[in-house]
Motif scaffolding. Structure first.
Motif, mmCIF file in Angstrom:
data_model
loop_
_atom_site.group_PDB
_atom_site.id
_atom_site.type_symbol
_atom_site.label_atom_id
_atom_site.label_comp_id
_atom_site.label_asym_id
_atom_site.label_seq_id
_atom_site.Cartn_x
_atom_site.Cartn_y
_atom_site.Cartn_z
ATOM 1 N N GLY A 76 1.354 -0.924 0.099
ATOM 2 C CA GLY A 76 -0.268 -0.487 0.069
ATOM 3 C C GLY A 76 1.056 1.052 -0.649
ATOM 4 O O GLY A 76 0.568 2.277 -0.522
ATOM 5 N N LEU A 77 1.988 0.989 0.784
ATOM 6 C CA LEU A 77 2.450 2.502 0.547
ATOM 7 C C LEU A 77 4.104 2.521 -0.555
ATOM 8 O O LEU A 77 4.112 4.187 -1.081
ATOM 9 C CB LEU A 77 3.447 2.609 2.023
ATOM 10 N N ILE A 78 3.771 1.470 -1.196
ATOM 11 C CA ILE A 78 4.739 1.576 -2.884
ATOM 12 C C ILE A 78 3.641 2.483 -3.349
ATOM 13 O O ILE A 78 3.878 2.873 -4.329
ATOM 14 C CB ILE A 78 5.344 0.151 -2.516
ATOM 15 N N GLY A 79 2.578 1.712 -3.347
ATOM 16 C CA GLY A 79 1.205 2.284 -4.225
ATOM 17 C C GLY A 79 1.065 3.371 -4.358
ATOM 18 O O GLY A 79 0.602 4.568 -4.802
ATOM 19 N N GLY A 80 0.999 3.692 -2.675
ATOM 20 C CA GLY A 80 0.885 5.431 -3.023
ATOM 21 C C GLY A 80 1.971 6.084 -3.160
ATOM 22 O O GLY A 80 2.115 7.279 -3.364
ATOM 23 N N GLY A 81 3.321 5.870 -3.109
ATOM 24 C CA GLY A 81 4.722 6.226 -3.304
ATOM 25 C C GLY A 81 4.141 6.366 -4.969
ATOM 26 O O GLY A 81 4.875 8.032 -5.950
ATOM 27 N N CYS A 82 2.959 5.531 -5.504
ATOM 28 C CA CYS A 82 3.738 5.495 -7.172
ATOM 29 C C CYS A 82 2.599 6.480 -7.329
ATOM 30 O O CYS A 82 2.220 7.431 -8.284
ATOM 31 C CB CYS A 82 3.077 4.292 -7.581
ATOM 32 N N VAL A 83 1.574 6.567 -6.899
ATOM 33 C CA VAL A 83 1.069 8.037 -7.400
ATOM 34 C C VAL A 83 0.569 9.289 -7.013
ATOM 35 O O VAL A 83 1.062 9.781 -7.933
ATOM 36 C CB VAL A 83 -0.479 7.599 -6.243
ATOM 37 N N PHE A 84 2.089 9.471 -5.874
ATOM 38 C CA PHE A 84 2.744 10.808 -5.387
ATOM 39 C C PHE A 84 3.740 10.724 -6.753
ATOM 40 O O PHE A 84 3.975 12.331 -7.298
ATOM 41 C CB PHE A 84 3.182 10.978 -4.768
ATOM 42 N N LEU A 85 4.869 9.743 -7.520
ATOM 43 C CA LEU A 85 5.588 10.441 -7.901
ATOM 44 C C LEU A 85 4.493 10.009 -9.590
ATOM 45 O O LEU A 85 4.710 11.127 -10.230
ATOM 46 C CB LEU A 85 6.670 9.295 -8.440
ATOM 47 N N TYR A 86 3.658 9.960 -9.921
ATOM 48 C CA TYR A 86 2.445 9.978 -11.251
ATOM 49 C C TYR A 86 2.595 11.409 -10.953
ATOM 50 O O TYR A 86 2.307 12.221 -12.087
ATOM 51 C CB TYR A 86 1.827 8.939 -11.180
ATOM 52 N N ALA A 87 1.911 11.872 -9.714
ATOM 53 C CA ALA A 87 1.418 13.300 -9.854
ATOM 54 C C ALA A 87 2.518 14.996 -10.407
ATOM 55 O O ALA A 87 2.044 15.301 -11.150
ATOM 56 C CB ALA A 87 0.392 13.349 -8.523
ATOM 57 N N LYS A 88 3.449 14.057 -9.368
ATOM 58 C CA LYS A 88 4.666 15.221 -10.127
ATOM 59 C C LYS A 88 5.454 14.689 -10.941
ATOM 60 O O LYS A 88 5.902 16.007 -11.553
ATOM 61 C CB LYS A 88 5.935 14.578 -8.825
ATOM 62 N N SER A 89 5.360 13.627 -11.489
ATOM 63 C CA SER A 89 6.373 13.267 -12.810
ATOM 64 C C SER A 89 5.415 13.414 -14.107
ATOM 65 O O SER A 89 6.697 13.339 -15.486
ATOM 66 C CB SER A 89 7.290 11.739 -12.912
ATOM 67 N N VAL A 90 4.598 13.232 -14.220
ATOM 68 C CA VAL A 90 4.370 12.467 -15.674
ATOM 69 C C VAL A 90 3.334 13.851 -16.205
ATOM 70 O O VAL A 90 2.359 14.860 -15.580
ATOM 71 C CB VAL A 90 2.634 11.259 -15.616
ATOM 72 N N ARG A 91 3.608 14.828 -17.492
ATOM 73 C CA ARG A 91 3.419 16.029 -17.672
ATOM 74 C C ARG A 91 2.722 15.827 -18.699
ATOM 75 O O ARG A 91 2.045 16.681 -19.854
ATOM 76 C CB ARG A 91 4.525 16.219 -17.839
ATOM 77 N N ASP A 92 3.269 15.002 -20.192
ATOM 78 C CA ASP A 92 2.351 14.163 -21.388
ATOM 79 C C ASP A 92 2.327 13.035 -21.172
ATOM 80 O O ASP A 92 2.220 12.336 -20.262
ATOM 81 C CB ASP A 92 3.149 15.090 -21.962
ATOM 82 N N ALA A 93 1.974 12.366 -22.332
ATOM 83 C CA ALA A 93 0.534 11.152 -23.025
ATOM 84 C C ALA A 93 1.618 10.232 -22.485
ATOM 85 O O ALA A 93 2.048 8.955 -21.719
ATOM 86 C CB ALA A 93 0.035 11.396 -23.865
ATOM 87 N N ALA A 94 3.416 10.685 -23.213
ATOM 88 C CA ALA A 94 4.585 9.821 -23.061
ATOM 89 C C ALA A 94 4.619 9.563 -22.208
ATOM 90 O O ALA A 94 5.207 8.157 -21.632
ATOM 91 C CB ALA A 94 5.484 10.211 -24.329
ATOM 92 N N ASP A 95 4.757 9.980 -20.941
ATOM 93 C CA ASP A 95 5.936 9.572 -19.319
ATOM 94 C C ASP A 95 4.652 9.468 -18.731
ATOM 95 O O ASP A 95 4.643 8.133 -17.982
ATOM 96 C CB ASP A 95 5.219 11.423 -18.825
ATOM 97 N N ALA A 96 3.154 9.769 -19.566
ATOM 98 C CA ALA A 96 2.107 8.357 -18.875
ATOM 99 C C ALA A 96 2.591 6.845 -19.498
ATOM 100 O O ALA A 96 1.981 5.827 -18.868
ATOM 101 C CB ALA A 96 0.804 9.078 -19.416
ATOM 102 N N ILE A 97 1.899 6.523 -21.077
ATOM 103 C CA ILE A 97 2.529 5.856 -21.182
ATOM 104 C C ILE A 97 3.623 4.520 -20.182
ATOM 105 O O ILE A 97 3.368 3.386 -20.199
ATOM 106 C CB ILE A 97 2.858 5.029 -22.596
ATOM 107 N N VAL A 98 5.222 5.588 -20.468
ATOM 108 C CA VAL A 98 6.098 4.959 -20.149
ATOM 109 C C VAL A 98 5.619 4.083 -19.084
ATOM 110 O O VAL A 98 6.061 3.019 -17.993
ATOM 111 C CB VAL A 98 7.531 5.793 -20.160
#
Length: 132
Positions: free
Chosen positions: A71-93
């Protein structure tokens, strides 16, 4: 983004302070001082671990700890996603690498390498760089 996912700011800071104070020997001593308590605790618990892991109540505790870690790792992924993904290519990767690690059991080095290759492919062909 990437720096937030890497472990060790305390280790890096300990090395920096030790190195500033006493050079390379100071950096080594500072890192040993930071890591030694954890190693001592691990080796001190090994005899108890071999006995405790056979008890049902202990196995239930370990299952609960594993679930909370996931659960903590999943929460960290959500946090990193919100901070790091800026465009569709980032989201796909992000999604493809998560799938490789989760469903196909790729190891961390292979997942990172595949993420780099997929990201380089998007950059080389200028694909997916629309705002997300």
């Amino acid at each position: 983004g990437l720096a937030q996912s890497l472990p060790g700011p305390f280790f890096n800071f300990a090395s920096f302070l030790g190195g500033t104070y006493a050079g390379l020997p100071g950096a080594i001593v500072a890192n040993l001082g930071l890591m030694a308590p954890g190693f001592i605790l691990i080796f001190a618990m090994l005899p108890f671990w071999s006995k405790a892991r056979h008890y049902a109540w202990f196995q239930a505790i370990i299952k609960g700890l594993n679930a909370s870690a996931i659960g903590l790792i999943g929460g960290g992924c959500v946090f990193l996603y919100a901070k790091s993904v800026r465009d569709a290519a980032d989201a796909i990767v992000f999604v493809l690498c998560g799938g490789l690690a989760s469903f196909y059991k790729f190891g961390a080095p292979q997942t990172i390498a595949m993420g780099a290759l997929i990201g380089a492919g998007f950059a080389a062909f200028n694909l997916g760089h629309l705002p997300y």
